[in-house]
Design an enzyme around this catalytic site. Structure first.
Site: not given
Ligand code: NAD
Length: 423
Positions: A113
């Site tokens: 990561k």
């Molecule tokens: P992103 O940046 O696209 O979206 C994050 C979202 O969370 C946004 O809507 C933001 O406004 C919201 N957010 C941020 N802080 C917050 C809080 N304190 N309370 C509520 N909402 C909040 O990120 P993402 O890619 O969707 O990732 C989200 C989660 O999924 C993370 O834990 C990431 O590690 C995990 N993840 C992402 C992927 C991927 O393919 N993008 C894959 C596996 C896991």
């Protein structure tokens, strides 16, 4: 600081929590003390501090990380996060979770990561590009198609992956598409990658409903986080028949007990730039959203959202972890006692890395697949991993998280044992 505050900070350190989850599995698997030492720490951690030229003139220093937890089963794989509150312990935890995730879905990757301590909303587009390119150059000592392959995570996008790919390619003197995944299609990205994580959440949510003997149709859902994972999960779960009653982003959430029309909500977001004020809803805070009277909760934002503080008040009977590490080990204990099923992150959000694997394979072969084939292979892999997780959980009478860890940790432990310890 009071001792209660110290305990709570420790309970919310993602790295300590990741190690605690590993220890639970290592104990049941009866791993040797030496193997435990190998697997419960990270293999490599790189901390970089670098300057970026700001638009207004002058320089600003930034700190970033790239951590490889384990590379026994293949190149390290894992996203890059841009967030003001990220730190080395968070990135170490996320790297370890990637190792188990790749092993659970049985793709030939280890776990990594990366992160940069920055709020990208404070930067101009040009500053963001310069920061990304400089960070990519700083971590280029580790990354490469055979060694370590980044991808998008919180606040990083396909465009940012394109800048990383271009930077590494410029330094190499030729194009290196397989060095990152989650890239735009024009430069070797894969069909289905932008929606893969949410698609995976939907697939495992349906599997979990079947296991619990419930029908997705009419099952109510609250989704926390409306970025890549949350918005696609909400959209695809609605298409699969779930009723999405609440969604939120960092500014707060909206709720309607009758359900939200996802197409209209997407149009509202495009029109207004956010979800707030969607007609027919009332606003809820992010903590209220977690405690709403819904059947399924999909935390899809950040770590530690469900902790000992609120686990006793969760009303959902099923939690599908779209985010990484949204539930602390202390909360797991409470949820298990209350009979609430948790589909762990290392399976629930593994759709993203699975299609990243497909993207990497396509880049290496310069041969590209159609979306139908990608989605079909993804579904097959996730359903197989779901069944293997349940089989372990049932045979050891444990939670699904522990079942998933038993499958994953055993695969990495077996690979380590068969390779032997060098020299
Ligand atoms: P992103 O940046 O696209 O979206 C994050 C979202 O969370 C946004 O809507 C933001 O406004 C919201 N957010 C941020 N802080 C917050 C809080 N304190 N309370 C509520 N909402 C909040 O990120 P993402 O890619 O969707 O990732 C989200 C989660 O999924 C993370 O834990 C990431 O590690 C995990 N993840 C992402 C992927 C991927 O393919 N993008 C894959 C596996 C896991």
């Amino acid at each position: 600081m009071t001792s209660a505050a110290v305990v709570s900070m420790e309970a919310e350190n993602p790295w300590l929590n990741a190690q605690r989850q590993f220890d639970n599995a290592a104990a049941i698997l009866d791993l040797s003390p030496g193997l435990r030492e190998v697997l419960r720490d990270v293999r490599r951690e790189l901390v970089v501090r670098f300057p970026v030229k700001m638009d207004a003139g002058g320089l600003r220093m930034f700190e970033g990380y790239r951590v490889q937890h384990n590379v026994t089963r293949g190149p390290a794989k894992g996203g890059i996060r841009f967030h003001a509150a990220t730190d080395l312990d968070e990135v170490k935890a996320l790297a370890m979770w990637m190792t188990w995730k790749c092993a659970l879905v049985n793709i030939p990757f280890g776990g990594a990561k990366g992160g940069v301590v920055v709020d990208p909303a404070e930067l101009s587009h040009r500053e963001l590009e310069r920061l990304t390119r400089r960070f990519a150059s700083e971590i280029s000592v580790l990354v490469g198609p055979e060694s370590d392959i980044p991808a998008p995570d919180v606040n990083t996008s396909g465009e940012i992956m394109a800048w990383i790919m271009d930077t590494i390619s410029m330094e190499a003197g030729y194009s290196v598409p397989a060095v990152v995944t989650g890239k735009p299609l024009d430069i070797g990205g894969s069909e289905g990658r932008p929606t893969a994580t949410g698609r995976g959440v939907t697939i495992v949510a349906i599997e979990a409903c079947h296991r619990l003997g419930t029908d997705p149709h009419g099952t109510t859902v609250a989704v926390q986080g409306f970025g890549n994972v949350g918005s696609v999960s909400a959209h695809l779960m609605a298409k699969a028949g779930f009723t999405i009653c609440a969604v939120s982003d960092v500014t707060g959430g909206i709720y309607s007990e009758h359900g939200l029309d996802m197409d209209e909500l997407m149009a509202h977001r495009t029109r207004t730039g956010g979800i707030a004020g969607f007609p027919g809803t009332r606003s809820v805070s992010n903590s209220e959203l977690l405690e709403l009277p819904v059947d399924v909760l999909v935390p899809a934002a950040l770590e530690n959202q469900i902790s000992a503080r609120n686990a006793g008040r969760i009303q959902a009977r099923l939690i599908v972890e779209g985010a990484n590490g949204p539930t602390t080990p202390d909360a797991d204990v409470i949820l298990e006692k209350r009979g609430i099923t948790v589909v762990p992150d290392i399976l629930a959000n593994a759709g993203g890395v699975t299609v990243s694997y497909f993207e990497w394979v396509q880049d290496l072969q310069s041969l590209f697949w159609e979306e139908g084939e990608i989605n079909e292979r993804l579904e097959r892999i996730l359903r197989r991993a779901f069944a293997q997780m349940c089989e372990q959980a049932d045979s050891h009478s444990t939670s699904l998280r522990l079942g998933a860890y038993l499958v994953a940790v055993k695969r990495v432990a077996d690979a380590t044992a068969v390779r032997g310890i060098y020299p």
